[in-house]
Design a protein around this motif. Structure first.
Motif, mmCIF file in Angstrom:
data_model
loop_
_atom_site.group_PDB
_atom_site.id
_atom_site.type_symbol
_atom_site.label_atom_id
_atom_site.label_comp_id
_atom_site.label_asym_id
_atom_site.label_seq_id
_atom_site.Cartn_x
_atom_site.Cartn_y
_atom_site.Cartn_z
ATOM 1 N N PHE A 1 89.247 77.901 44.141
ATOM 2 C CA PHE A 1 88.583 77.369 45.331
ATOM 3 C C PHE A 1 87.784 76.115 44.985
ATOM 4 O O PHE A 1 87.680 75.196 45.810
ATOM 5 C CB PHE A 1 87.648 78.422 45.940
ATOM 6 N N ASN A 2 87.210 76.073 43.796
ATOM 7 C CA ASN A 2 86.367 74.943 43.420
ATOM 8 C C ASN A 2 87.168 73.650 43.340
ATOM 9 O O ASN A 2 86.779 72.616 43.902
ATOM 10 C CB ASN A 2 85.683 75.215 42.080
ATOM 11 N N LYS B 1 78.368 79.960 45.050
ATOM 12 C CA LYS B 1 77.593 78.733 44.854
ATOM 13 C C LYS B 1 78.455 77.626 44.263
ATOM 14 O O LYS B 1 78.349 76.457 44.670
ATOM 15 C CB LYS B 1 76.392 79.006 43.937
ATOM 16 N N GLN B 2 79.305 77.975 43.317
ATOM 17 C CA GLN B 2 80.190 76.965 42.712
ATOM 18 C C GLN B 2 81.144 76.396 43.756
ATOM 19 O O GLN B 2 81.422 75.183 43.765
ATOM 20 C CB GLN B 2 80.960 77.588 41.553
ATOM 21 N N TRP B 3 81.651 77.249 44.617
ATOM 22 C CA TRP B 3 82.546 76.820 45.703
ATOM 23 C C TRP B 3 81.809 75.829 46.607
ATOM 24 O O TRP B 3 82.331 74.755 46.939
ATOM 25 C CB TRP B 3 83.013 78.062 46.456
ATOM 26 N N THR C 1 80.002 65.346 51.722
ATOM 27 C CA THR C 1 80.855 66.107 52.646
ATOM 28 C C THR C 1 80.117 67.334 53.152
ATOM 29 O O THR C 1 79.433 68.020 52.396
ATOM 30 C CB THR C 1 82.147 66.551 51.933
ATOM 31 N N GLN C 2 80.254 67.609 54.429
ATOM 32 C CA GLN C 2 79.783 68.865 55.003
ATOM 33 C C GLN C 2 80.852 69.923 54.769
ATOM 34 O O GLN C 2 82.004 69.736 55.171
ATOM 35 C CB GLN C 2 79.578 68.708 56.514
ATOM 36 N N VAL C 3 80.511 71.043 54.129
ATOM 37 C CA VAL C 3 81.474 72.131 53.982
ATOM 38 C C VAL C 3 80.915 73.350 54.709
ATOM 39 O O VAL C 3 79.809 73.815 54.432
ATOM 40 C CB VAL C 3 81.806 72.427 52.504
ATOM 41 N N GLY D 1 74.599 77.256 49.390
ATOM 42 C CA GLY D 1 74.704 75.808 49.460
ATOM 43 C C GLY D 1 75.737 75.267 50.425
ATOM 44 O O GLY D 1 75.980 74.055 50.454
ATOM 45 N N PHE D 2 76.366 76.149 51.216
ATOM 46 C CA PHE D 2 77.274 75.654 52.251
ATOM 47 C C PHE D 2 76.451 74.908 53.303
ATOM 48 O O PHE D 2 75.327 75.289 53.631
ATOM 49 C CB PHE D 2 78.063 76.799 52.880
#
Length: 397
Positions: A42-43, A87-89, A98-100, A164-165
């Motif tokens: 995913f990262n 968190k890594q993702w 970028t907004q994720v 952190g998303f």
């Protein structure tokens, strides 16, 4: 410097500014572990999409309930999630300003037999139609269970924010649980979550308001709806518009409207999108069939939408926004027809899912994507990724 409208920033109702109008809409990755945890794949995937230039990148179908899975390889975000991996993702996906956004979903009765012996739903009404054999009959949720699921959505959003998303999206489309509550046909409850449209909206409204209270006024919250869910005996066009107006009034930051094919629609996609954009001040993102820059610019210029969603093309061309902004983009065809109507109707979802998931995995593994024209390769890819489950129906549409 680009003079295209898609290059312009936009400020959401919550006050967060998005760098441009491109939205990478949700695309199921189906790459989680057997325990539904995110992996390092995913990262790399989300870092690649973030570097590709989209203002907003929305994740694939993330489940809020470990006992209710929609597809093979779904991630579940709950108290058992591997928080370090989450968190890594998020860190990978927020590169390049970028907004994720994490898409939150519960399948309700649309949890296939391979996952649910007896799925849950607003009412004990089984799925009908050509795909009914893929799903077991559901049982009706108790009021307490409904409220527990609402809390699962809220908890998942809190975890996403802590990880952190940048925001979340509530999945209210494609016949999943939120849509089941909105539908008069699927929701025949006698408590405060059924009956009038105001009551049928309560499930969605409580999810939204709970997330807003828990995550604050500066945290983007989006809603996804689909025009293909509209029908006369369940979720009417008037219902659809009422949901959009209600959620806009509550302060939702973006409403993503999915249609059939904006550039060649059979259901009046552009007309409905234009109407919705006139009804509310909330930014509308449209997703479905946008392939040409001229169509994207026309949609923004006509005020059919304020954001442009793209899904399948970004599984093949993860830097598509950058290519458009640098005048290096050429549209391409995709192998989504066998040429036989009966087989197309039966295998369409397998062809689309297999193709996209195979390309997404290649990106995640650091390999170049492949554009091919034989749809049977997509069917084979689905089997290679998921075994026999790759040939099974996952949803009713």
């Amino acid at each position: 410097m680009s003079y295209l409208q898609v290059a312009e920033p936009i400020t959401l109702p919550c006050g967060v500014t998005v760098k441009n109008r491109f939205v990478k809409s949700a695309l199921s990755e189906t790459m989680a572990t057997d325990d539904h945890q995110p992996t390092p794949l995913f990262n790399r995937l989300y870092h690649t999409w973030a570097q590709g230039g989209a203002g907003i990148v929305i994740t694939g179908n993330v489940m809020v309930d470990r006992s209710a899975i929609a597809e093979p390889g779904n991630v579940v975000v709950d108290d058992r999630v591997d928080f370090a991996s989450l968190k890594q993702w998020a860190q990978a996906g927020t590169a390049n300003n970028t907004q994720v956004w994490l898409q939150l979903n519960h399948p309700g009765k649309q949890s296939p037999k391979m996952f649910s012996k007896q799925p849950v739903a607003p009412s004990a009404i089984p799925i009908s139609g050509p795909n009914q054999r893929a799903f077991n009959a559901p049982r009706a949720l108790s009021t307490a269970e409904v409220e527990a699921i609402i809390q699962k959505f809220i908890n998942a959003a809190v975890l996403a924010q802590k990880a952190g998303f940048s925001g979340v999206q509530i999945h209210g489309a494609f016949g999943y649980l939120v849509n089941q509550f909105l539908s008069r046909r699927d929701n025949q409850r006698q408590d405060q979550y059924g009956g009038t449209l105001a009551n049928r909206m309560r499930f969605l409204m409580n999810i939204y308001q709970g997330i807003r209270a828990a995550c604050g006024n500066r945290f983007p919250i989006s809603l996804k709806l689909s025009l293909t869910d509209i029908n006369l005996d369940g979720f009417t066009e008037e219902d659809f518009q009422a949901v959009v107006k209600t959620m806009a009034a509550l302060g939702v930051d973006m409403i993503e409207v999915v249609g059939d094919d904006y550039e060649n629609s059979q259901i009046g996609f552009s007309g409905m999108a234009h109407l919705l954009s006139q009804l509310v001040a909330t930014p509308i993102a449209i997703s479905g069939g946008l392939r040409h820059i001229s169509a994207m610019e026309e949609a923004l210029g006509r005020r059919d939408a304020q954001l442009i969603g793209m899904c399948t093309p970004m599984a093949v061309m993860p830097d598509l926004p950058n290519r458009i902004l640098s005048a290096a983009y050429q549209p391409f065809g995709l192998p989504f027809t066998i040429g036989n109507q009966r087989l197309d109707d039966r295998l369409k979802s397998i062809i689309v899912n297999g193709y996209c998931e195979a390309q997404v995995k290649r990106i995640a593994e650091g390999k170049p994507t492949k554009v091919y024209t034989n749809p049977w390769r997509s069917v084979l890819a689905s089997v290679q990724l998921h075994g026999i489950n790759g040939l099974r129906t996952r949803r009713i549409q």
